[in-house]
Scaffold this motif. Structure first.
Motif, PDB file in Angstrom:
ATOM      1  N   SER A   1      28.001  11.205  21.997  1.00  0.00           N
ATOM      2  CA  SER A   1      28.308  12.625  22.155  1.00  0.00           C
ATOM      3  C   SER A   1      28.801  13.229  20.854  1.00  0.00           C
ATOM      4  O   SER A   1      28.426  14.356  20.505  1.00  0.00           O
TER       5      SER A   1
ATOM      6  N   ASP B   1      22.908  15.917  26.402  1.00  0.00           N
ATOM      7  CA  ASP B   1      23.916  14.855  26.478  1.00  0.00           C
ATOM      8  C   ASP B   1      24.069  14.388  27.920  1.00  0.00           C
ATOM      9  O   ASP B   1      24.744  15.016  28.717  1.00  0.00           O
ATOM     10  N   GLU B   2      23.426  13.298  28.253  1.00  0.00           N
ATOM     11  CA  GLU B   2      23.448  12.722  29.597  1.00  0.00           C
ATOM     12  C   GLU B   2      23.191  13.776  30.670  1.00  0.00           C
ATOM     13  O   GLU B   2      23.963  13.894  31.622  1.00  0.00           O
TER      14      GLU B   2
HETATM   15 MG   LIG Z   1      29.310  11.186  25.819  1.00  0.00          MG
END
Ligand SMILES: [Mg+2]
Ligand SMILES: Nc1ncnc2c1ncn2[C@@H]1O[C@H](COP(=O)(O)OP(=O)(O)OP(=O)(O)O)[C@@H](O)[C@H]1O
Lengths: 324, 321
Positions: free
Chosen positions: B49, B180-181
């Protein structure tokens, strides 16, 4: 929404009943108004005459039901002291208190939110530290002392503002208030500032805490990731969220300020409702005390209603009907 | 060879905390061409991240980019002032976050949040922006988009919210999306649909995508290239098929062995022993050595880059099969 409002009003009628009974019997227990009203030299016959005239010779529960009967017809009784309807006495004093409280709220919100938001946005700046130190003073200095200091500085030393009393009223759209006359506003400023200080400190703290917390949340980062200017992030995304706790606390404060801004009204000789209730308690003027507290209950109910509606405006997740 | 859309060179993003320097990203390099999908994988806390936020210029203090370059269309984002960076964010580099329940503002309507994203950049009027928002919602397959625009986030399902987030990312036709995910919070069927949509949309529009995840199965499904991160560094990097089929770094091999798979049904799942090391003032050398069966004394020194197109950093790589 309508159902919600109706249910609320029904509940408040119950509260009014309970309140009237508690206050009525409470004042009865505290003392005998006849003792205070008649002079010391008055003989037994004179006392009996006064008691009979005020209806105080009957058993208390008979008095209470007589009161209830009249109250349902809209008559809350006459002041023992002034001999005029209690409600009229209260309504006469109401504008003075309302204008005082309104101006103090404008000061608290108008200064508190920007100052608090700044302090939360730049927590390590010298400005933020000054603001927070100031808010601690606002919390901890006693209201009466600050009031006296304000009078000392602005009225006695600098002689730029009057020391007390309500100024002349102006009229606007049929309403009479010192808000509509310049001299009247001058009289209003110091007491309103005095009354505002505690709330100002409170709003600063809430706005700062809200700002700091909210800035760390994902949706703020996401708003920035969309390329929004910081101005928009703060004044749209953050502000709307931090208003929720502020409205809660101010809603609670508003009621108690209208009902009990006794200290400020006393220090500044402000002819408001707070002074009236203190004087009435002093004289055991039961009709005024009862009527006063009933009026206050109505005001609290209305304020809570407005606060709840504001919630649902501020936070779409709040559903009015879902709450009791 | 032309310059790729994005080239990250020796990126270092450190957090200067009271306890010491947290080297969350410590020398990361990769490149991404237009229309390609890079899968950035690694365990929790490996710095994925932070890498993404570095590209977006959104690293929170006390963190900052302490070294390296982020070349995006020839400009170094690491050196770009915030004013310029703001213009890029959401316009040329968009992002999709993990949890759509957390990223959409709960007290603002969907249309407010979509329109502001357009108005912030295009200088477009409200009406044009609303039209674009509608079109974007249609593109990501949201039924009855007019109604959805008037809704608040909590009135939509998780999958629907994430589609809204994807629509927002696509609205300004960015060159790069950092995701991000984005499917971690969703259930498997919705995840599959979203993966498919995003892949299709990127192919159609030529948008490059960095897909951050700890889920190798997801990466295998969509990525062209894979970068495996461990403790702030990329330990293996190459074409997706290469990395997945012929891992060279023991950490990648460990990750692959821990993924449940149909062809190894019944066999026990292998786990990488030990814990992710702390990134607070990390020692020199390979940080995986404490958990690695192949480690030797040599591993106390930083492993040199090796392998060329299929790059890895390991003193004792697995044999290229
Ligand atoms: Mg992360
Ligand atoms: N604000 C911060 N202050 C200090 N350290 C931080 C901060 N933000 C992140 N870190 C550190 O950076 C490292 C990498 O975090 P990052 O969020 O990039 O991990 P990740 O790979 O995305 O993990 P996950 O899969 O859990 O999302 C972590 O070790 C974390 O402790």
């Amino acid at each position: 929404m309508t159902v919600f409002v109706i249910r609320r009003l029904m509940q408040s009628i119950l509260v009014l009943f309970a309140m009237s009974a508690i206050v009525f019997f409470g004042v009865y227990v505290v003392g005998d108004p006849v003792e205070i009203l008649v002079s010391h030299e008055a003989d037994e016959a004179e006392r009996a005459r006064v008691a009979a005239a005020l209806g105080l010779d009957r058993p208390v529960w008979v008095q209470y039901f007589a009161f209830l009967e009249n109250a349902l017809g809209g008559d809350l009784g006459k002041s023992f002291v002034f001999g005029i309807p209690a409600i009229q006495l209260i309504l006469q004093r109401m504008p003075a208190t309302f204008e005082l409280v309104i101006v103090s709220f404008v000061i608290a919100v108008g200064l508190g939110i920007p100052l608090g938001m700044y302090a939360g946005y730049r927590p390590n700046s010298a400005g933020a530290k000054t603001i927070m130190a100031g808010s601690i003073l606002g919390f901890s200095l006693p209201t009466f002392w600050v009031g006296l200091m304000l009078i000392m500085i602005f009225a006695v030393e600098m002689q730029i503002l009057p020391a007390g009393g309500r100024g002349p009223v102006g009229s606007f759209l049929g309403m009479q208030s010192s808000l509509f006359s310049w001299t009247g506003l001058g009289h209003l400023f110091l007491p309103a500032l005095n009354l505002a200080l505690f709330k100002l400190a409170l709003v600063i703290r809430l706005a700062r805490a809200g700002m700091r917390e909210t800035l760390l949340l994902d949706y703020v980062k996401y708003a920035r990731a969309k390329g929004l200017a910081m101005r928009r992030v703060v004044f749209v995304h953050v502000l709307k969220n931090i208003m929720i706790p502020i409205v809660t606390v101010l809603g609670l404060e508003l009621g108690s300020q209208i009902a009990f801004s006794v200290v400020t009204e006393t220090v500044f000789a402000w002819p408001g409702m707070g002074k009236l209730i203190i004087e009435s308690i002093d004289k055991l003027d039961r009709p005024v005390i009862v009527a006063y507290l009933l009026v206050i209950v109505v005001i609290f109910v209305l304020i809570n209603l407005v606060v709840d509606v504001l919630y649902s405006v501020l936070d779409p997740r709040v559903r009015l009907a879902a709450k009791a | 060879m032309t310059e790729p859309l994005l080239r990250v060179e020796e990126l270092r993003t450190h957090f200067f905390t009271r306890a010491g320097v947290v080297k969350a990203v410590d020398g990361v390099s990769f490149a991404l061409e237009r229309g390609r999908i890079l899968g950035l994988v690694g365990e929790s806390g490996s710095g994925k991240s932070v890498t993404g936020f570095s590209i977006l210029g959104l690293v929170d203090p006390p963190g900052r980019i302490a070294g390296g370059r982020i070349l995006f269309k020839g400009r170094d984002l690491a050196a770009l002032p915030e004013r310029e960076m703001r213009k890029l964010r959401g316009a040329e580099i968009a992002t999709i976050f993990q949890d759509p329940a957390m990223t959409l503002n709960p007290v603002l309507r969907i249309d407010t949040q979509m329109i502001e994203a357009v108005v912030a950049h295009a200088g477009a009027g409200e009406e044009t922006a609303r039209g674009r928002a509608l079109a974007a919602l249609r593109k990501v397959g949201i039924p009855a988009p007019e109604e959805r625009l008037r809704a608040y986030p909590h009135q939509l399902s998780g999958g629907m919210r994430q589609r809204v987030a994807i629509a927002i990312a696509l609205m300004n036709e960015p060159d790069l999306i950092v995701a991000d995910e984005p499917t971690t919070a969703l259930d498997v069927t919705i995840q599959g649909q979203i993966l498919y949509e995003v892949q299709r949309l990127c192919r159609e529009t030529g948008t490059a995508l960095i897909w951050i995840t700890h889920d190798l199965a997801v990466v295998a499904a969509i990525a062209d290239e894979i970068a495996v991160m461990y403790a702030g560094r990329i330990v293996e990097y190459g074409a997706a098929a290469e990395v997945l089929d012929r891992p060279r770094h023991p950490y990648t091999a460990g990750l692959l062995a821990s993924v449940p798979s149909r062809n190894r049904k019944g066999a026990p799942l292998a786990q990488i022993p030990g814990m992710t090391p702390s990134l607070l003032d990390p020692p020199p050398g390979c940080l995986f050595r404490t958990r690695c069966a192949r480690a030797s004394a040599a591993c106390a020194a930083d492993p040199p880059p090796a392998g060329g197109a299929h790059a890895f950093r390991c003193h004792h790589p697995l044999e290229a099969a």
